[in-house]
Design a protein around this motif. Structure first.
Motif, PDB file in Angstrom:
ATOM      1  N   ALA A  92       4.406  16.677   3.705  1.00 33.72           N
ATOM      2  CA  ALA A  92       5.046  17.934   3.328  1.00 33.72           C
ATOM      3  C   ALA A  92       4.059  18.944   2.763  1.00 33.72           C
ATOM      4  O   ALA A  92       4.432  20.103   2.545  1.00 33.72           O
ATOM      5  CB  ALA A  92       6.142  17.668   2.298  1.00 33.72           C
ATOM      6  N   ASN A  93       2.822  18.498   2.502  1.00 39.67           N
ATOM      7  CA  ASN A  93       1.786  19.351   1.907  1.00 39.67           C
ATOM      8  C   ASN A  93       2.201  19.870   0.533  1.00 39.67           C
ATOM      9  O   ASN A  93       1.923  21.012   0.173  1.00 39.67           O
ATOM     10  CB  ASN A  93       1.442  20.532   2.823  1.00 39.67           C
ATOM     11  N   TRP A  94       2.880  19.010  -0.238  1.00 40.03           N
ATOM     12  CA  TRP A  94       3.250  19.366  -1.605  1.00 40.03           C
ATOM     13  C   TRP A  94       2.082  19.028  -2.535  1.00 40.03           C
ATOM     14  O   TRP A  94       1.621  17.878  -2.554  1.00 40.03           O
ATOM     15  CB  TRP A  94       4.484  18.592  -2.037  1.00 40.03           C
ATOM     16  N   ILE A 140      15.169  17.851  -0.298  1.00 44.11           N
ATOM     17  CA  ILE A 140      14.248  18.977  -0.115  1.00 44.11           C
ATOM     18  C   ILE A 140      12.928  18.500   0.485  1.00 44.11           C
ATOM     19  O   ILE A 140      12.352  19.146   1.372  1.00 44.11           O
ATOM     20  CB  ILE A 140      14.016  19.694  -1.453  1.00 44.11           C
ATOM     21  N   LEU A 141      12.447  17.345   0.016  1.00 44.55           N
ATOM     22  CA  LEU A 141      11.190  16.791   0.536  1.00 44.55           C
ATOM     23  C   LEU A 141      11.314  16.458   2.024  1.00 44.55           C
ATOM     24  O   LEU A 141      10.438  16.813   2.828  1.00 44.55           O
ATOM     25  CB  LEU A 141      10.804  15.546  -0.257  1.00 44.55           C
ATOM     26  N   LYS A 142      12.393  15.796   2.402  1.00 42.92           N
ATOM     27  CA  LYS A 142      12.570  15.431   3.812  1.00 42.92           C
ATOM     28  C   LYS A 142      12.737  16.663   4.694  1.00 42.92           C
ATOM     29  O   LYS A 142      12.225  16.706   5.814  1.00 42.92           O
ATOM     30  CB  LYS A 142      13.781  14.508   3.962  1.00 42.92           C
ATOM     31  N   ARG A 143      13.435  17.675   4.184  1.00 37.29           N
ATOM     32  CA  ARG A 143      13.582  18.909   4.966  1.00 37.29           C
ATOM     33  C   ARG A 143      12.233  19.606   5.138  1.00 37.29           C
ATOM     34  O   ARG A 143      11.920  20.128   6.210  1.00 37.29           O
ATOM     35  CB  ARG A 143      14.584  19.834   4.295  1.00 37.29           C
ATOM     36  N   SER A 144      11.427  19.605   4.074  1.00 37.01           N
ATOM     37  CA  SER A 144      10.110  20.223   4.156  1.00 37.01           C
ATOM     38  C   SER A 144       9.230  19.490   5.163  1.00 37.01           C
ATOM     39  O   SER A 144       8.506  20.121   5.951  1.00 37.01           O
ATOM     40  CB  SER A 144       9.452  20.227   2.776  1.00 37.01           C
ATOM     41  N   ILE A 145       9.293  18.150   5.164  1.00 43.03           N
ATOM     42  CA  ILE A 145       8.508  17.366   6.124  1.00 43.03           C
ATOM     43  C   ILE A 145       8.960  17.672   7.554  1.00 43.03           C
ATOM     44  O   ILE A 145       8.138  17.870   8.457  1.00 43.03           O
ATOM     45  CB  ILE A 145       8.656  15.868   5.825  1.00 43.03           C
ATOM     46  N   GLN A 147      10.495  20.374   8.770  1.00 43.09           N
ATOM     47  CA  GLN A 147      10.118  21.722   9.190  1.00 43.09           C
ATOM     48  C   GLN A 147       8.630  21.823   9.477  1.00 43.09           C
ATOM     49  O   GLN A 147       8.216  22.473  10.449  1.00 43.09           O
ATOM     50  CB  GLN A 147      10.515  22.724   8.108  1.00 43.09           C
ATOM     51  N   ARG A 148       7.819  21.161   8.666  1.00 41.42           N
ATOM     52  CA  ARG A 148       6.375  21.234   8.860  1.00 41.42           C
ATOM     53  C   ARG A 148       5.962  20.500  10.134  1.00 41.42           C
ATOM     54  O   ARG A 148       5.093  20.974  10.879  1.00 41.42           O
ATOM     55  CB  ARG A 148       5.670  20.648   7.652  1.00 41.42           C
TER      56      ARG A 148
END
Length: 326
Positions: A92-94, A140-145, A147-148
């Motif tokens: 996710a590049n967090w 939120i983390l899974k959605r970010s992954i 989308q990325r």
């Protein structure tokens, strides 16, 4: 019924407060977490802390103090970390560590439970909000992954075209990767910059690309990396190989687009069939609440529960039938 409406209003208000709290936390820590997006600048920040305690720049000293605190906290609570969570955060590049992410989830649960108890004075409300707050960061983390990874897949053809041109111009494959990291936009530039740094830290090109596949989980990327590894072992014209892989991926993307068009009706139907029952229940609650309250009688509570379960199963079945592997 008015009490039920008030309860829903209270729950909605508390959820809004929780989301605002997440936003304020992220906004307040943005300077610390986003001090350097690429791994090189972040490593440089950690390893090159100034030794002079009398620096005139108080803002820089404050940032260094926060970084030192993060290092100590991560060292003390390193048992909370896991390889799986680390891979997810990197994908996710967090710019947070596994320990910090776990602490954020724990604190959000405590805050949500406290708000629920403070506003409603009921343990059930506090526990319910705590459960919601526990799952929000993971969603939120899974959605970010997701989308990325989707954005990375959309840029993959551009990556291959640029790498093919660079290799044809006389660059080596690591140099072509560096060109990709400089010329293209995120997330491709971030991921290939990470590959370049891993190679610089001593990993082989094959291992660095395998790590990239593990982060992105993209079938087309797996095909590219496999072709590069085979070419490095048996030799051959790498330009011809890259051109062949590019053509293959283009055809897969075209075929995938056609399949999505052909299955659009089924996917849209699954959404409609899923949300219509809930919309009807909400409308009937407004039109005739006394009639709908009978569904939640303890003696027949199994009926609405069974209906919800069947709707979920139906949605899963329709989406599964409409999913075609390309």
């Amino acid at each position: 019924m008015p009490s039920f409406t008030v309860f829903l209003a209270v729950i909605g208000s508390i959820l809004i407060i929780i989301l605002m709290a997440y936003g304020l936390v992220i906004y307040g820590l943005r300077d610390v977490f986003f001090a350097g997006q690429d791994i090189g600048s972040r490593l440089a920040t950690y390893v090159s802390l100034p030794e002079d305690a009398n620096q005139p720049r108080t803002g820089q000293n404050r940032k260094v103090g926060l970084l030192r605190f993060r290092l100590r906290m991560n060292n003390m609570l390193s048992g909370l970390a896991s390889d799986k969570l680390n891979l997810q955060l990197i994908s996710a590049n967090w710019p947070v560590t596994e320990t910090e992410y776990v602490l954020i989830r724990i604190l959000s649960v405590i805050v949500a439970f406290g708000l629920g108890m403070l506003i409603t004075r009921q343990v059930v409300s506090g526990v319910g909000l705590a459960v919601i707050a526990f799952f929000i960061p993971d969603l939120i983390l899974k959605r970010s992954i997701s989308q990325r990874r989707m954005a990375f897949g959309n840029q993959l053809v551009d990556v291959l075209l640029l790498m093919t041109g660079a290799v044809r111009a006389g660059y080596s494959l690591p140099q072509a990767i560096e060109v990709v990291s400089k010329e293209l936009k995120a997330p491709v530039s971030d991921e290939f910059r990470r590959v370049r740094h891993e190679i610089g830290l001593g990993l082989s090109l094959s291992q660095a690309l395998s790590n990239l596949v593990a982060r992105m989980e993209n079938d087309d990327l797996y095909l590219v990396v496999t072709a590069i590894n085979i070419n490095s072992q048996v030799g051959g014209n790498i330009v011809t190989m890259l051109e062949a892989v590019t053509d293959t991926i283009r055809e897969r993307i075209r075929l995938f687009a056609e399949v999505r068009v052909l299955t659009a009706q089924q996917r849209f139907g699954s959404y409609v069939l899923t949300f219509i029952p809930f919309a009807m229940v909400a409308a009937l609650f407004v039109v005739n609440p006394d009639y709908m309250k009978r569904l939640f009688d303890p003696q027949i509570l199994c009926i609405p529960i069974g209906a919800v379960v069947m709707v979920i199963i139906g949605n899963f079945a329709v989406r599964r039938l409409a999913k075609i592997e390309v």
